[in-house]
Scaffold this motif. Structure first.
Motif, PDB file in Angstrom:
ATOM      1  N   ALA A   1       2.394  12.155  -8.805  1.00 23.59           N
ATOM      2  CA  ALA A   1       3.351  11.512  -7.900  1.00 23.59           C
ATOM      3  C   ALA A   1       3.204   9.994  -7.951  1.00 23.59           C
ATOM      4  O   ALA A   1       4.196   9.261  -7.917  1.00 23.59           O
ATOM      5  CB  ALA A   1       3.157  12.018  -6.472  1.00 23.59           C
ATOM      6  N   ARG A   2       1.977   9.518  -8.056  1.00 22.57           N
ATOM      7  CA  ARG A   2       1.740   8.073  -8.155  1.00 22.57           C
ATOM      8  C   ARG A   2       2.363   7.511  -9.428  1.00 22.57           C
ATOM      9  O   ARG A   2       3.057   6.500  -9.405  1.00 22.57           O
ATOM     10  CB  ARG A   2       0.240   7.775  -8.126  1.00 22.57           C
ATOM     11  N   GLN A   3       2.147   8.184 -10.549  1.00 21.05           N
ATOM     12  CA  GLN A   3       2.697   7.718 -11.819  1.00 21.05           C
ATOM     13  C   GLN A   3       4.221   7.771 -11.826  1.00 21.05           C
ATOM     14  O   GLN A   3       4.879   6.869 -12.363  1.00 21.05           O
ATOM     15  CB  GLN A   3       2.116   8.541 -12.979  1.00 21.05           C
ATOM     16  N   ALA A   4       4.796   8.813 -11.221  1.00 17.86           N
ATOM     17  CA  ALA A   4       6.251   8.917 -11.138  1.00 17.86           C
ATOM     18  C   ALA A   4       6.824   7.764 -10.324  1.00 17.86           C
ATOM     19  O   ALA A   4       7.867   7.191 -10.675  1.00 17.86           O
ATOM     20  CB  ALA A   4       6.644  10.259 -10.528  1.00 17.86           C
ATOM     21  N   HIS A   5       6.148   7.387  -9.261  1.00 19.45           N
ATOM     22  CA  HIS A   5       6.603   6.267  -8.425  1.00 19.45           C
ATOM     23  C   HIS A   5       6.561   4.965  -9.209  1.00 19.45           C
ATOM     24  O   HIS A   5       7.517   4.181  -9.198  1.00 19.45           O
ATOM     25  CB  HIS A   5       5.730   6.167  -7.175  1.00 19.45           C
ATOM     26  N   LEU A   6       5.463   4.712  -9.910  1.00 17.83           N
ATOM     27  CA  LEU A   6       5.323   3.462 -10.657  1.00 17.83           C
ATOM     28  C   LEU A   6       6.333   3.371 -11.791  1.00 17.83           C
ATOM     29  O   LEU A   6       6.787   2.280 -12.137  1.00 17.83           O
ATOM     30  CB  LEU A   6       3.899   3.344 -11.214  1.00 17.83           C
ATOM     31  N   ALA A   7       6.698   4.491 -12.376  1.00 17.53           N
ATOM     32  CA  ALA A   7       7.650   4.511 -13.484  1.00 17.53           C
ATOM     33  C   ALA A   7       9.093   4.626 -13.008  1.00 17.53           C
ATOM     34  O   ALA A   7      10.016   4.589 -13.818  1.00 17.53           O
ATOM     35  CB  ALA A   7       7.323   5.677 -14.409  1.00 17.53           C
ATOM     36  N   GLY A   8       9.301   4.725 -11.713  1.00 14.46           N
ATOM     37  CA  GLY A   8      10.639   4.928 -11.153  1.00 14.46           C
ATOM     38  C   GLY A   8      11.477   3.666 -11.128  1.00 14.46           C
ATOM     39  O   GLY A   8      11.094   2.611 -11.634  1.00 14.46           O
ATOM     40  N   ARG A   9      12.643   3.793 -10.493  1.00 14.60           N
ATOM     41  CA  ARG A   9      13.626   2.709 -10.464  1.00 14.60           C
ATOM     42  C   ARG A   9      13.114   1.457  -9.773  1.00 14.60           C
ATOM     43  O   ARG A   9      13.343   0.346 -10.250  1.00 14.60           O
ATOM     44  CB  ARG A   9      14.893   3.193  -9.779  1.00 14.60           C
TER      45      ARG A   9
ATOM     46  N   PHE B   1       0.856  -1.180   0.000  1.00 10.08           N
ATOM     47  CA  PHE B   1       0.000   0.000   0.000  1.00 10.08           C
ATOM     48  C   PHE B   1       0.893   1.233   0.000  1.00 10.08           C
ATOM     49  O   PHE B   1       1.734   1.398   0.879  1.00 10.08           O
ATOM     50  CB  PHE B   1      -0.907   0.009   1.241  1.00 10.08           C
ATOM     51  N   ASP B   2       0.760   2.062  -1.006  1.00  9.64           N
ATOM     52  CA  ASP B   2       1.483   3.328  -1.090  1.00  9.64           C
ATOM     53  C   ASP B   2       0.459   4.441  -1.223  1.00  9.64           C
ATOM     54  O   ASP B   2      -0.575   4.264  -1.875  1.00  9.64           O
ATOM     55  CB  ASP B   2       2.405   3.371  -2.312  1.00  9.64           C
ATOM     56  N   ALA B   3       0.746   5.586  -0.634  1.00 10.51           N
ATOM     57  CA  ALA B   3      -0.138   6.749  -0.733  1.00 10.51           C
ATOM     58  C   ALA B   3       0.649   7.920  -1.304  1.00 10.51           C
ATOM     59  O   ALA B   3       1.826   8.111  -0.970  1.00 10.51           O
ATOM     60  CB  ALA B   3      -0.701   7.113   0.636  1.00 10.51           C
ATOM     61  N   PHE B   4       0.008   8.697  -2.155  1.00 17.55           N
ATOM     62  CA  PHE B   4       0.659   9.804  -2.844  1.00 17.55           C
ATOM     63  C   PHE B   4      -0.238  11.033  -2.801  1.00 17.55           C
ATOM     64  O   PHE B   4      -1.464  10.903  -2.752  1.00 17.55           O
ATOM     65  CB  PHE B   4       0.951   9.428  -4.295  1.00 17.55           C
ATOM     66  N   PRO B   5       0.346  12.218  -2.851  1.00 17.02           N
ATOM     67  CA  PRO B   5      -0.462  13.441  -2.781  1.00 17.02           C
ATOM     68  C   PRO B   5      -1.307  13.699  -4.024  1.00 17.02           C
ATOM     69  O   PRO B   5      -2.328  14.370  -3.950  1.00 17.02           O
ATOM     70  CB  PRO B   5       0.571  14.556  -2.575  1.00 17.02           C
ATOM     71  N   ASP B   6      -0.887  13.144  -5.172  1.00 18.55           N
ATOM     72  CA  ASP B   6      -1.652  13.340  -6.406  1.00 18.55           C
ATOM     73  C   ASP B   6      -1.284  12.254  -7.412  1.00 18.55           C
ATOM     74  O   ASP B   6      -0.372  11.455  -7.185  1.00 18.55           O
ATOM     75  CB  ASP B   6      -1.428  14.741  -6.989  1.00 18.55           C
ATOM     76  N   ASP B   7      -1.993  12.229  -8.531  1.00 19.97           N
ATOM     77  CA  ASP B   7      -1.782  11.183  -9.526  1.00 19.97           C
ATOM     78  C   ASP B   7      -0.415  11.304 -10.192  1.00 19.97           C
ATOM     79  O   ASP B   7       0.192  10.291 -10.543  1.00 19.97           O
ATOM     80  CB  ASP B   7      -2.890  11.196 -10.576  1.00 19.97           C
TER      81      ASP B   7
ATOM     82  N   GLY C   1       9.946   0.368  -9.318  1.00 18.51           N
ATOM     83  CA  GLY C   1       8.929  -0.292 -10.146  1.00 18.51           C
ATOM     84  C   GLY C   1       9.542  -1.020 -11.329  1.00 18.51           C
ATOM     85  O   GLY C   1       9.164  -2.149 -11.651  1.00 18.51           O
ATOM     86  N   SER C   2      10.513  -0.397 -11.962  1.00 17.37           N
ATOM     87  CA  SER C   2      11.191  -1.019 -13.103  1.00 17.37           C
ATOM     88  C   SER C   2      11.972  -2.258 -12.670  1.00 17.37           C
ATOM     89  O   SER C   2      11.959  -3.284 -13.348  1.00 17.37           O
ATOM     90  CB  SER C   2      12.136  -0.019 -13.762  1.00 17.37           C
ATOM     91  N   ALA C   3      12.660  -2.164 -11.529  1.00 17.44           N
ATOM     92  CA  ALA C   3      13.439  -3.302 -11.033  1.00 17.44           C
ATOM     93  C   ALA C   3      12.535  -4.482 -10.686  1.00 17.44           C
ATOM     94  O   ALA C   3      12.858  -5.635 -10.999  1.00 17.44           O
ATOM     95  CB  ALA C   3      14.261  -2.882  -9.824  1.00 17.44           C
ATOM     96  N   LEU C   4      11.406  -4.198 -10.057  1.00 18.23           N
ATOM     97  CA  LEU C   4      10.470  -5.286  -9.728  1.00 18.23           C
ATOM     98  C   LEU C   4       9.896  -5.920 -10.988  1.00 18.23           C
ATOM     99  O   LEU C   4       9.753  -7.145 -11.068  1.00 18.23           O
ATOM    100  CB  LEU C   4       9.338  -4.773  -8.836  1.00 18.23           C
ATOM    101  N   ALA C   5       9.565  -5.102 -11.964  1.00 18.33           N
ATOM    102  CA  ALA C   5       9.012  -5.634 -13.216  1.00 18.33           C
ATOM    103  C   ALA C   5      10.025  -6.529 -13.919  1.00 18.33           C
ATOM    104  O   ALA C   5       9.667  -7.583 -14.453  1.00 18.33           O
ATOM    105  CB  ALA C   5       8.585  -4.482 -14.122  1.00 18.33           C
ATOM    106  N   GLU C   6      11.292  -6.137 -13.911  1.00 22.70           N
ATOM    107  CA  GLU C   6      12.330  -6.932 -14.567  1.00 22.70           C
ATOM    108  C   GLU C   6      12.535  -8.285 -13.891  1.00 22.70           C
ATOM    109  O   GLU C   6      12.848  -9.270 -14.549  1.00 22.70           O
ATOM    110  CB  GLU C   6      13.653  -6.166 -14.571  1.00 22.70           C
TER     111      GLU C   6
END
Length: 57
Positions: free
Chosen positions: A19-27, A11-17, A29-34
């Motif tokens: 910030a949420r998208q930046a988190h998912l596209a960050g390092r 569960f992650d919480a973000f101040p706006d969408d 998220g990419s490492a987990l996807a790989e």
């Protein structure tokens, strides 16, 4: 969070969408996807929820 004996959630919480998208596209998220194939029995699903109301103290 543990949802069942073999199902977990993060569960992650973000101040706006943005910030949420930046988190998912960050390092992280990419490492987990790989490495999803070696870390998880099934591909993880990402479910985005919106807070409809909150109560301040």
């Amino acid at each position: 969070m543990r949802l069942s004996p073999s199902t977990f959630a993060i569960f992650d919480a973000f101040p706006d969408d943005d910030a949420r998208q930046a988190h998912l596209a960050g390092r992280l998220g990419s490492a987990l996807a790989e490495r999803a194939g070696e870390l998880f029995a099934q591909p993880p699903s990402v479910v985005q929820l919106d807070v409809l109301a909150h109560k301040l103290p």
